[in-house]
Each structure stands twice: as C-alpha cells, then as structure tokens.
Design an enzyme around this catalytic site. Structure first.
Site, PDB file in Angstrom:
ATOM      1  N   LYS A  26     -30.744  -7.001   8.020  1.00 33.56           N
ATOM      2  CA  LYS A  26     -29.450  -7.343   8.628  1.00 33.56           C
ATOM      3  C   LYS A  26     -29.546  -7.468  10.134  1.00 33.56           C
ATOM      4  CE  LYS A  26     -26.129  -5.923   5.157  1.00 33.56           C
ATOM      5  NZ  LYS A  26     -24.914  -5.196   4.848  1.00 33.56           N
ATOM      6  N   LYS A  63     -31.870 -12.854  -2.138  1.00 36.89           N
ATOM      7  CA  LYS A  63     -30.853 -12.347  -3.061  1.00 36.89           C
ATOM      8  C   LYS A  63     -29.516 -13.052  -2.837  1.00 36.89           C
ATOM      9  CE  LYS A  63     -28.942  -8.363  -0.817  1.00 36.89           C
ATOM     10  NZ  LYS A  63     -28.509  -7.035  -0.692  1.00 36.89           N
ATOM     11  N   LYS A 106     -22.669 -12.359  -0.658  1.00 38.21           N
ATOM     12  CA  LYS A 106     -21.367 -12.926  -0.308  1.00 38.21           C
ATOM     13  C   LYS A 106     -21.330 -13.359   1.142  1.00 38.21           C
ATOM     14  CE  LYS A 106     -19.338  -8.375  -1.145  1.00 38.21           C
ATOM     15  NZ  LYS A 106     -19.722  -7.457  -0.067  1.00 38.21           N
TER      16      LYS A 106
HETATM   17  P1  AMP Z   1     -22.321  -5.304  -1.108  1.00 35.63           P
HETATM   18  O1  AMP Z   1     -21.791  -6.655  -1.396  1.00 35.63           O
HETATM   19  O2  AMP Z   1     -23.558  -5.366  -0.270  1.00 35.63           O
HETATM   20  O3  AMP Z   1     -21.298  -4.337  -0.612  1.00 35.63           O
HETATM   21  O4  AMP Z   1     -22.836  -4.753  -2.507  1.00 35.63           O
HETATM   22  C1  AMP Z   1     -21.992  -4.189  -3.480  1.00 35.63           C
HETATM   23  C2  AMP Z   1     -22.767  -3.879  -4.741  1.00 35.63           C
HETATM   24  O5  AMP Z   1     -23.276  -5.086  -5.327  1.00 35.63           O
HETATM   25  C3  AMP Z   1     -24.005  -2.996  -4.515  1.00 35.63           C
HETATM   26  O6  AMP Z   1     -24.118  -2.090  -5.598  1.00 35.63           O
HETATM   27  C4  AMP Z   1     -25.142  -3.964  -4.516  1.00 35.63           C
HETATM   28  O7  AMP Z   1     -26.346  -3.367  -4.920  1.00 35.63           O
HETATM   29  C5  AMP Z   1     -24.677  -4.997  -5.516  1.00 35.63           C
HETATM   30  N1  AMP Z   1     -25.267  -6.323  -5.237  1.00 35.63           N
HETATM   31  C6  AMP Z   1     -25.061  -7.076  -4.133  1.00 35.63           C
HETATM   32  N2  AMP Z   1     -25.750  -8.241  -4.199  1.00 35.63           N
HETATM   33  C7  AMP Z   1     -26.416  -8.211  -5.395  1.00 35.63           C
HETATM   34  C8  AMP Z   1     -27.303  -9.129  -6.054  1.00 35.63           C
HETATM   35  N3  AMP Z   1     -27.625 -10.302  -5.523  1.00 35.63           N
HETATM   36  N4  AMP Z   1     -27.783  -8.762  -7.263  1.00 35.63           N
HETATM   37  C9  AMP Z   1     -27.430  -7.572  -7.833  1.00 35.63           C
HETATM   38  N5  AMP Z   1     -26.611  -6.670  -7.264  1.00 35.63           N
HETATM   39  C10 AMP Z   1     -26.103  -6.975  -6.058  1.00 35.63           C
END
Ligand code: AMP
Ligand code: TRP
Length: 332
Positions: free
Chosen positions: A111, A194, A197
């Site tokens: 990041k 990966k 969002k």
């Molecule tokens: P975040 O959007 O970073 O707050 O992530 C929220 C949850 O979604 C966390 O448990 C992450 O590990 C999961 N997550 C985010 N992106 C992915 C992805 N591309 N594949 C699987 N899990 C994800």
C-alpha cells in the site's frame, strides 16, 4: 460459544473477492457462533478519504453487509469509530508491537508503494489497530481472506507479548478462519494481482452492485489464454487467469476445482464464460437488489449501526478497562 470478529474497510463497493473470501463466510458462521462484524472506518483513514464520501461509503458498506445476510438482530454490526475501546487498546498495542514486526508486513509495503517516506504513520500501525479490533472483544475466530493471514499472526504475537510482559493470561489466541477455494480472488485483468475494490480499473473486478449486463461484459472481457479448459487441476498450472475463473466458478457452485473441470474440461473460454456469467448473475444480482432496498432507507441503516455500537460497547469497555488497569493506567 466461540466469539467471531471480522471487519471490512468502507473504501468502496465490496467486490467478488470480498464476498467469496470473507462475507459469505461471515454469514455462514452466524449459525453456531456469536458474531461481531465491523465497518472499519478508522482503518480506511490510513489512506486519504474525502470526508463526505467516507461517511457515505460507511453506510453503503453496512447496506452491502446486510444485503449479503449479516443478521444485525442476532449478532452485532457496527462502525468501528463509534466504539472508542478500539483506539484505546490500539494505543496499548502500539507500545507492545515492535518496529521490526511491522516492518515485515507485506500489506504495508504494497500500500505504501515506492514512496514509503510519504505513507501515513497510521498505515504503518494499521495491524496494531486490527489486533485491537479483535482482542477488544476477546474474540477467538476471525474469518478473512488469505491476504490477512500475516496480520492475524501479528495479532497473536501482540497478544502473547502483552500476556508475557504483564504476567497475565488476559488475551486469548486467535484462530484465522480462511475458507474455500476462492480465499484469494484475482483481478480479471491480471491473474497475478488480487481483485481489489480500490483498483483504478473497474473492469478488473465484479462489484456486488453490478447488474447482469455489467457482469456479462466484464466476464467477456476478462483476460484468458487461448487454450481450452483442462480436465485436471494440474492443467491449470502457470495459467493464473484460467485458474482464477475456475476458482470463482467452484466457489459459487459450492464445489471444488476438480468438480468444475470434470464438468467443463475441454470447453473453450467462450462457452465457459457464458456459464460463469449465468452463475454470477444468479448469485449476485439478488444481493445488488437487496443493497438498493437498504440504501433507499439510510435512517434505518444508521439506526442498525447505532444499536450495534451500543451493544458492542457493553462487551468492549470492561475488557479494555481491565487492559488499562493491567498496564498501570489509573482508572477513574
Ligand atoms: P478489505 O476490502 O481489504 O477491507 O477486505 C475485507 C475482507 O475481504 C478481508 O477479509 C479480505 O481478506 C477479503 N478480501 C479482499 N480482497 C480479496 C480477494 N481478492 N480475494 C479474497 N478475499 C479478499
Ligand atoms: N485489515 C482487514 C482488511 O483489509 C480489515 C480489518 C480491520 C479486519 N480490522 C479487522 C479484519 C479485524 C478482521 C478482523 O481486509
């Protein structure tokens, strides 16, 4: 009953990776656990957010979670900043965690990018706040996607060092709950990155608010290779885009990679993308509709979050009061 905690940042509309890696499991775990789910707005602040936009994104994230099936009556859904215990404990953890531990965190490196000198110090101590989120509730099981594994190991290091330094058995150890064939969903444009969002390209992800046409277009444009699908999982090696689409299909169809290849092996991507699109539309468009219904009633979303925060405080405050006593802070 074991207590579950998990969080998601309000930094955009949740995407398919969030759903398959995390949210779907949050919902499934509601039977048989006491669950606390949190929109982590303080974590979002580690990178610049336009204030009005952040407030709206918090509401939208809550709407998505409710639409996915988070049950705010039986469990707790709230906004992180509304429960001050998190930042109180995070400060104690800033003083327990070591620079060397945080220096190893790959998410910080990703990041912060090349300009590390210019990253916020909040981004650096982000994992300490995450450990505090969980341990403020003495939660022991944490459903997340695979990318959060390192942060949960750090949380355990913090819990152990706290207990050791103060000669107590106060914080429990945490068990990551990383489930399913799609614990790491990759970008539709680049199978080595990966799905996120916050990726600048909307074509790289399926959003939980995409309609059938948007889903169809994104899958049609998704990068693949020219070979047809193999009939064995070994045939997906060094084919990251193909592996990703098959993994997504398997997760949505509640089967495994071998099962999908048994049925669809030999098909070209044109055909496979059609069946994948149909499955995505069937699974995701009801969530998009339900999200819209919630968003039409923001006052109710706010009331759900407010009530969740009040219930969260009754668990969190006594635990963090005790942690402060243990380290020698004077309690009024
Ligand atoms: P975040 O959007 O970073 O707050 O992530 C929220 C949850 O979604 C966390 O448990 C992450 O590990 C999961 N997550 C985010 N992106 C992915 C992805 N591309 N594949 C699987 N899990 C994800
Ligand atoms: N760091 C997590 C992510 O980016 C979000 C998060 C914050 C979290 N606090 C948490 C996840 C506590 C699980 C438990 O995905």
């Amino acid at each position: 009953m074991q207590r579950i905690f998990s969080g998601i940042q309000p930094s955009g509309i949740p995407q398919l990776g969030n759903y398959l890696g995390a949210l779907r499991n949050w919902v499934a775990l509601q039977d048989g656990h006491e669950c606390i789910y949190c929109v982590v707005d303080l974590h979002a602040l580690t990178q610049w957010q336009e204030p009005a936009q952040l407030r709206q994104a918090t509401r939208e994230m809550a709407a998505s979670l409710l639409a996915c099936g988070v049950d705010a009556r039986r469990h707790i859904l709230f906004q992180q900043s509304a429960v001050h215990a998190h930042v109180r404990l995070a400060w104690l953890f800033n003083c327990v965690a070591r620079m060397g531990w945080l220096n190893r965190m790959t998410q910080f490196k990703d990041k912060a990018g090349k300009d590390r000198e210019n990253a916020s110090t909040g981004l650096f101590v982000y994992p300490n706040l995450m450990a505090a989120d969980i341990l403020t509730y003495h939660a022991t099981r944490v459903p997340v996607g695979d990318d959060q594994r390192q942060h949960l190991e750090l949380a355990n290091d913090i819990a152990k060092k706290f207990n050791h330094d103060y000669g107590v058995e106060f914080f429990p150890l945490i068990e990551p709950v990383i489930l399913g064939v799609a614990a790491r969903v990759m970008s539709l444009r680049d199978g080595t990155k990966k799905m996120s969002k916050s990726d600048p390209s909307d074509q790289s992800r399926i959003n939980l608010t995409d309609d059938a046409d948007a889903i169809a277009l994104k899958i049609r444009r998704a990068r693949t290779d020219p070979e047809p699908l193999p009939s064995e999982p070994a045939g997906l090696e060094s084919r990251p885009e193909a592996r990703n689409l098959v993994g997504i299909f398997a997760a949505l169809a509640d089967t495994d990679v071998a099962g999908v290849l048994g049925e669809h092996g030999g098909k070209g991507f044109d055909r496979f993308k059609e069946v994948l699109t149909a499955l995505l539309v069937a699974k995701l468009t009801p969530i998009a509709e339900e999200t819209k219904r919630w968003l039409a009633d923001p006052a109710t979303i706010d009331a759900v979050l407010r009530e969740g925060a009040a219930r969260a405080r009754t668990i969190a405050d006594p635990i963090v009061d005790e942690a402060e006593r243990l380290v020698g802070l004077l309690q009024p």
